[in-house]
Scaffold this motif. Structure first.
Motif, short mmCIF file in Angstrom:
data_model
loop_
_atom_site.label_atom_id
_atom_site.label_comp_id
_atom_site.label_asym_id
_atom_site.label_seq_id
_atom_site.Cartn_x
_atom_site.Cartn_y
_atom_site.Cartn_z
N ARG A 105 0.81 -1.21 0.00
CA ARG A 105 0.00 0.00 0.00
C ARG A 105 0.85 1.27 0.00
NH1 ARG A 105 -5.30 0.05 1.19
NH2 ARG A 105 -5.08 2.07 2.23
N GLU A 114 -6.98 3.60 -7.31
CA GLU A 114 -7.59 2.30 -7.14
C GLU A 114 -8.12 1.83 -8.48
OE1 GLU A 114 -9.22 2.94 -2.58
OE2 GLU A 114 -10.59 2.94 -4.26
N GLU A 145 -13.73 -0.79 3.81
CA GLU A 145 -12.76 0.18 4.31
C GLU A 145 -12.54 1.28 3.27
OE1 GLU A 145 -8.65 -0.86 6.23
OE2 GLU A 145 -8.32 -0.39 4.12
N ARG A 146 -12.37 2.51 3.78
CA ARG A 146 -12.07 3.64 2.89
C ARG A 146 -10.74 4.27 3.32
NH1 ARG A 146 -17.59 6.89 1.51
NH2 ARG A 146 -17.95 6.91 3.75
N LEU A 149 -7.79 3.14 7.91
CA LEU A 149 -7.45 1.71 7.89
C LEU A 149 -8.04 1.01 9.11
CD1 LEU A 149 -3.73 1.83 6.70
CD2 LEU A 149 -5.83 1.71 5.35
N ARG A 187 -11.10 -4.48 1.65
CA ARG A 187 -10.22 -3.37 1.28
C ARG A 187 -9.81 -3.53 -0.17
NH1 ARG A 187 -4.69 -3.09 4.43
NH2 ARG A 187 -6.02 -2.26 6.10
N ASN A 188 -10.13 -2.52 -0.98
CA ASN A 188 -9.73 -2.50 -2.39
C ASN A 188 -10.11 -3.78 -3.12
OD1 ASN A 188 -8.63 0.02 -1.92
ND2 ASN A 188 -6.56 -0.74 -1.66
N ALA A 226 -15.89 4.02 7.28
CA ALA A 226 -16.24 2.83 6.51
C ALA A 226 -17.71 2.82 6.13
CB ALA A 226 -15.90 1.57 7.32
#
Length: 296
Positions: A105, A114, A145-146, A149, A187-188, A226
């Motif tokens: 990351r 992204e 998640e945005r 973290l 996440r992602n 989130a």
């Protein structure tokens, strides 16, 4: 004074000529890093600590200006231990930055790019899974998640690293599965953890018909940025919690639109919006010229 003001442009020009390309590069890198650090701090609870630090420095400056010797002595003594205190106060954020620098990351931390296609696929698979779990009344708790973290939440459950798919989500939240009671952290476009424990909401004004799954989802949205998707085990209704607010009884298409608005970069949607508004404006102008009008 007039002579100094007249010489001021010459002095500024002389200093500007002394600036080299490496100096500009150095300043640019420092500004960029500082901006990224401030953005990271702003998205966490450290923002309130940072505000308190500015208040402390302001009080120290005022005590020096107004000659408050006792107050200034106490505050100055606290400054001597300031570095150690900052390390202790910002320990979670410092650890998070170091973890990012030592992981994949690190590039995303600076570029913040992204894969939109992966996120769109994730949203589609999530909506499909939630629709089927809603029909079978299978409880689910999915956290997207945005900026902030959620590594601590991931560690509270079983750490995974898998692409999001409807079959995976349905298997995780299957009633007899060992991790169905906890939450899934995404996440992602990848499932980081399952069976994760989330903080419960402390809002005493919540409806009494909300169970622990909904209260955990709202609590997660209160403590982070989130997006939390909740499927009720009792009624099968789909809800989404954002910023401590709960949107209930969502249809699959409404859920998809909401997730797209919250998770996809908004810049990519601006051209489409402009085209839509321009097309509507052109249509309205054409209708006026033709003398026709109607109401829906």
């Amino acid at each position: 004074m007039e002579v100094k003001l007249a010489e001021l442009p010459l002095v500024i020009g002389r200093y500007l000529l002394m600036i080299q390309l490496t100096d500009l590069l150095d300043i640019g890198i420092m500004i960029f890093v500082l901006y990224k650090v401030l953005m990271l701090v702003q998205s966490t609870k450290a923002a309130s600590l940072l505000k308190g630090l500015f208040v402390f420095l302001g009080a120290l400056l005022l005590s020096y200006i107004f000659q408050l010797h006792s107050v200034n002595y106490i505050l100055s003594s606290m400054v001597d231990m300031g570095v150690l205190a900052l390390i202790i106060l910002f320990q979670p954020e410092i650890r998070r930055i170091l973890e990012q620098m030592g992981s994949k990351r690190f590039i995303a931390f600076f570029s913040h790019t992204e894969d939109v296609n992966v996120i769109e696929q994730t949203i589609g698979q999530t909506v499909l899974a939630c629709t089927e779990m809603s029909q079978s009344r299978t409880g689910a708790l999915i956290v997207f998640e945005r900026e902030m973290l959620l590594d601590d939440m991931v560690r509270s459950g079983t750490v995974l690293d898998a692409s999001v798919s409807s079959e995976l989500l349905k298997n995780i939240f299957f009633v007899k599965a060992p991790m169905h009671d906890g939450a899934v952290i995404v996440r992602n476009g990848r499932v980081l953890g399952a069976g994760c424990m989330l903080p419960l909401s402390k809002n005493v004004n919540l409806s009494r018909d909300l169970g622990m799954r909904h209260r955990a989802g709202i609590g997660m949205s209160e403590n982070s940025d989130a997006v939390v998707v909740i499927v009720s085990e009792e009624t099968g209704s789909i809800s989404v919690a954002i910023g401590g607010m709960l949107k209930r009884h969502l249809k699959p298409e409404t859920l998809e639109n909401l997730l797209r608005n919250e998770l996809l970069p908004q810049e990519d949607e601006e051209p489409a919006r402009q085209k839509f508004s321009l097309a509507g404006l052109w249509g309205a102008m054409t209708a006026r010229r033709n003398g026709g009008s109607h109401e829906d």
